[in-house]
Write a protein that holds these residues in place. Structure first.
Motif, PDB file in Angstrom:
ATOM      1  N   PHE A 178       1.089  -1.313  -0.252  1.00  0.00           N
ATOM      2  CA  PHE A 178       0.288  -0.345   0.218  1.00  0.00           C
ATOM      3  C   PHE A 178       0.781   1.370  -0.236  1.00  0.00           C
ATOM      4  O   PHE A 178       1.635   1.203   0.863  1.00  0.00           O
ATOM      5  CB  PHE A 178      -1.109  -0.059   1.416  1.00  0.00           C
ATOM      6  CG  PHE A 178      -1.995  -0.817   1.405  1.00  0.00           C
ATOM      7  CD1 PHE A 178      -3.352  -0.312   0.772  1.00  0.00           C
ATOM      8  CD2 PHE A 178      -1.545  -2.574   1.693  1.00  0.00           C
ATOM      9  CE1 PHE A 178      -4.005  -1.391   0.654  1.00  0.00           C
ATOM     10  CE2 PHE A 178      -2.314  -3.460   1.657  1.00  0.00           C
ATOM     11  CZ  PHE A 178      -3.501  -2.719   0.956  1.00  0.00           C
ATOM     12  N   PHE A 179       0.984   1.848  -0.780  1.00  0.00           N
ATOM     13  CA  PHE A 179       2.085   3.616  -1.372  1.00  0.00           C
ATOM     14  C   PHE A 179       0.592   4.228  -0.756  1.00  0.00           C
ATOM     15  O   PHE A 179      -0.106   4.559  -1.010  1.00  0.00           O
ATOM     16  CB  PHE A 179       2.095   3.695  -2.456  1.00  0.00           C
ATOM     17  CG  PHE A 179       2.444   2.595  -3.416  1.00  0.00           C
ATOM     18  CD1 PHE A 179       3.708   2.040  -3.357  1.00  0.00           C
ATOM     19  CD2 PHE A 179       2.037   1.319  -3.740  1.00  0.00           C
ATOM     20  CE1 PHE A 179       5.071   1.499  -3.520  1.00  0.00           C
ATOM     21  CE2 PHE A 179       2.571   0.110  -4.999  1.00  0.00           C
ATOM     22  CZ  PHE A 179       3.870   0.471  -4.299  1.00  0.00           C
ATOM     23  N   LEU A 180       1.951   5.266   0.055  1.00  0.00           N
ATOM     24  CA  LEU A 180       1.131   6.164   0.795  1.00  0.00           C
ATOM     25  C   LEU A 180       1.804   7.683   0.156  1.00  0.00           C
ATOM     26  O   LEU A 180       2.631   7.559   0.467  1.00  0.00           O
ATOM     27  CB  LEU A 180       0.941   6.278   1.929  1.00  0.00           C
ATOM     28  CG  LEU A 180       0.475   5.162   2.921  1.00  0.00           C
ATOM     29  CD1 LEU A 180       0.002   5.000   4.257  1.00  0.00           C
ATOM     30  CD2 LEU A 180      -1.271   4.742   2.644  1.00  0.00           C
ATOM     31  N   LEU A 181       0.871   8.048   0.030  1.00  0.00           N
ATOM     32  CA  LEU A 181       2.135   9.885  -0.496  1.00  0.00           C
ATOM     33  C   LEU A 181       1.460  10.532  -1.894  1.00  0.00           C
ATOM     34  O   LEU A 181       0.061  11.236  -1.552  1.00  0.00           O
ATOM     35  CB  LEU A 181       3.215   8.963  -1.803  1.00  0.00           C
ATOM     36  CG  LEU A 181       2.364   8.751  -2.721  1.00  0.00           C
ATOM     37  CD1 LEU A 181       3.178   8.897  -3.959  1.00  0.00           C
ATOM     38  CD2 LEU A 181       1.592   7.044  -2.870  1.00  0.00           C
ATOM     39  N   LYS A 182       2.150  12.051  -1.155  1.00  0.00           N
ATOM     40  CA  LYS A 182       1.611  13.157  -1.647  1.00  0.00           C
ATOM     41  C   LYS A 182       1.762  13.523  -3.512  1.00  0.00           C
ATOM     42  O   LYS A 182       3.685  13.271  -3.604  1.00  0.00           O
ATOM     43  CB  LYS A 182       1.709  14.114  -0.982  1.00  0.00           C
ATOM     44  CG  LYS A 182       1.146  15.076  -1.564  1.00  0.00           C
ATOM     45  CD  LYS A 182       1.248  16.165  -0.821  1.00  0.00           C
ATOM     46  CE  LYS A 182       1.230  17.661  -0.767  1.00  0.00           C
ATOM     47  NZ  LYS A 182      -0.358  18.331  -1.578  1.00  0.00           N
ATOM     48  N   ALA A 183       1.051  13.491  -4.419  1.00  0.00           N
ATOM     49  CA  ALA A 183       1.469  13.171  -5.833  1.00  0.00           C
ATOM     50  C   ALA A 183       2.354  14.845  -6.481  1.00  0.00           C
ATOM     51  O   ALA A 183       1.325  15.990  -6.513  1.00  0.00           O
ATOM     52  CB  ALA A 183       0.623  13.450  -6.667  1.00  0.00           C
ATOM     53  N   LYS A 184       3.225  14.986  -5.885  1.00  0.00           N
ATOM     54  CA  LYS A 184       4.705  15.908  -5.652  1.00  0.00           C
ATOM     55  C   LYS A 184       4.815  17.169  -7.189  1.00  0.00           C
ATOM     56  O   LYS A 184       5.064  18.238  -7.203  1.00  0.00           O
ATOM     57  CB  LYS A 184       5.351  16.274  -4.392  1.00  0.00           C
ATOM     58  CG  LYS A 184       4.785  16.397  -2.754  1.00  0.00           C
ATOM     59  CD  LYS A 184       5.795  16.067  -1.787  1.00  0.00           C
ATOM     60  CE  LYS A 184       6.220  14.761  -2.066  1.00  0.00           C
ATOM     61  NZ  LYS A 184       7.003  14.192  -0.850  1.00  0.00           N
ATOM     62  N   CYS A 185       4.799  15.673  -7.976  1.00  0.00           N
ATOM     63  CA  CYS A 185       5.468  16.027  -8.984  1.00  0.00           C
ATOM     64  C   CYS A 185       4.357  16.050 -10.108  1.00  0.00           C
ATOM     65  O   CYS A 185       3.572  14.174 -10.320  1.00  0.00           O
ATOM     66  CB  CYS A 185       6.686  14.832  -9.342  1.00  0.00           C
ATOM     67  SG  CYS A 185       6.720  13.604  -9.944  1.00  0.00           S
ATOM     68  N   PRO A 186       4.398  16.063 -12.020  1.00  0.00           N
ATOM     69  CA  PRO A 186       3.752  15.858 -13.075  1.00  0.00           C
ATOM     70  C   PRO A 186       3.474  13.904 -12.709  1.00  0.00           C
ATOM     71  O   PRO A 186       2.984  13.657 -13.523  1.00  0.00           O
ATOM     72  CB  PRO A 186       4.574  16.671 -13.798  1.00  0.00           C
ATOM     73  CG  PRO A 186       4.883  17.875 -12.616  1.00  0.00           C
ATOM     74  CD  PRO A 186       5.822  17.499 -11.953  1.00  0.00           C
ATOM     75  N   PRO A 187       5.053  13.460 -13.008  1.00  0.00           N
ATOM     76  CA  PRO A 187       5.465  11.778 -13.381  1.00  0.00           C
ATOM     77  C   PRO A 187       4.461  11.035 -13.042  1.00  0.00           C
ATOM     78  O   PRO A 187       3.583  10.741 -12.896  1.00  0.00           O
ATOM     79  CB  PRO A 187       6.361  11.485 -12.957  1.00  0.00           C
ATOM     80  CG  PRO A 187       7.323  12.973 -13.827  1.00  0.00           C
ATOM     81  CD  PRO A 187       6.529  13.970 -13.385  1.00  0.00           C
TER      82      PRO A 187
END
Length: 287
Positions: free
Chosen positions: A256-265
């Protein structure tokens, strides 16, 4: 995740920041960036994983500059402020809030120019947002049936918010065996095993090294001991963009990935708006 067109420029930008943090002399900075230019063709290709190629570039640049931890001052500041902010918040009373706090901690990232003095205000703001992809119910069900949890950390300051989530999980599932992993040595502002021990993770979990200094968790560079723990885990929580980059192609439903999508890719890979908060199972949108 394979390389997107912006990733090389991002790596060069980070290399410039590393150079400026490490070298005050303008001639040394010029030589360092020419060194970086010479390495780009060697390290980046069609099938490159950005975190791996970038990490290799940064480690070579560290050696060129003669500075094994250019981010030490930044990490010290962000750790101090994050520790205080997390202490003020305390362990949350429900799983979704605990999860959002851990994801909110992912804003602490020098790579995107973050100012660590904004931590407390930004954390509180982020926890009021909704998850753009929300597989948190699946994560909770997986934890209910798990015997072993492996938690993969990201940046050094944010581990204090990871600690809040893990303390909640420990209270909810007292029989769960928990491992928490960090880097074997310094790379950009990533958490190391030493950072986890300083934060007291060993009080309730087994602290382990990935066996590598590369960002994320590229298994081909990990130690045999770490791969054994990875393979034995029933649930794996992976924090941050670099862990997504290095593990999403596995399509492993345990992750399970927990993240904030901080970049366009990253946003493009997951079909979300930049800045979105995410809890994604297996790295695929339709999982």
């Amino acid at each position: 995740m394979r390389i997107h067109y912006e990733c090389i420029a991002c790596a060069v930008n980070q290399a410039q920041k590393i150079t400026e943090m490490s070298a005050g002399d303008f001639e040394k900075r010029r030589r360092a960036m020419l060194f970086v230019a010479g390495k780009l063709g060697e390290l980046f290709g069609e099938d490159s994983i950005p975190a791996v190629s970038g990490g290799m570039l940064f480690l070579e640049l560290y050696r060129f500059l003669g500075d094994d931890d250019p981010f030490s001052g930044y990490k010290e500041t962000s750790t101090k402020l994050a520790r205080r902010a997390a202490g003020d918040l305390g362990v949350p009373g429900d799983f979704k809030t605990a999860l959002k706090l851990a994801i909110a901690g992912n804003i602490i990232d020098f790579a995107v120019g973050y100012d660590p003095s904004k931590i407390e205000k930004d954390i509180i703001g982020v926890t009021g947002e909704e998850l753009s992809i929300d597989h948190s119910d699946e994560l909770l069900r997986a934890l209910e049936n798990a015997g072993v949890l492996l938690y993969l950390t990201d940046n050094c300051g944010e581990v204090y918010f990871d600690r809040l989530l893990l303390k909640f999980i420990r209270g909810r599932f007292p029989g769960l065996r928990i491992y928490v992993a960090a880097k074997d040595g310094p790379i950009i502002n990533d958490a190391t095993v030493g950072d986890l021990l300083e934060a007291g993770f060993d009080e309730f979990a087994g602290v382990v090294s990935t066996g590598s200094r590369l960002p994320g968790t590229p298994l081909e560079y990990a130690s045999e001991e770490f791969r054994r723990i990875f393979n034995a885990a029933d649930v794996i929580i992976a924090k941050g963009q670099a862990n997504f980059e290095t593990l999403s192609d596995l399509g492993d439903s345990r992750v399970f990935f927990l993240l904030k999508a901080k970049c366009p890719p990253i946003a493009r890979e997951l079909g979300v708006e930049r800045g979105s908060l995410l809890c994604v199972r297996g790295g695929k949108i339709d999982d």
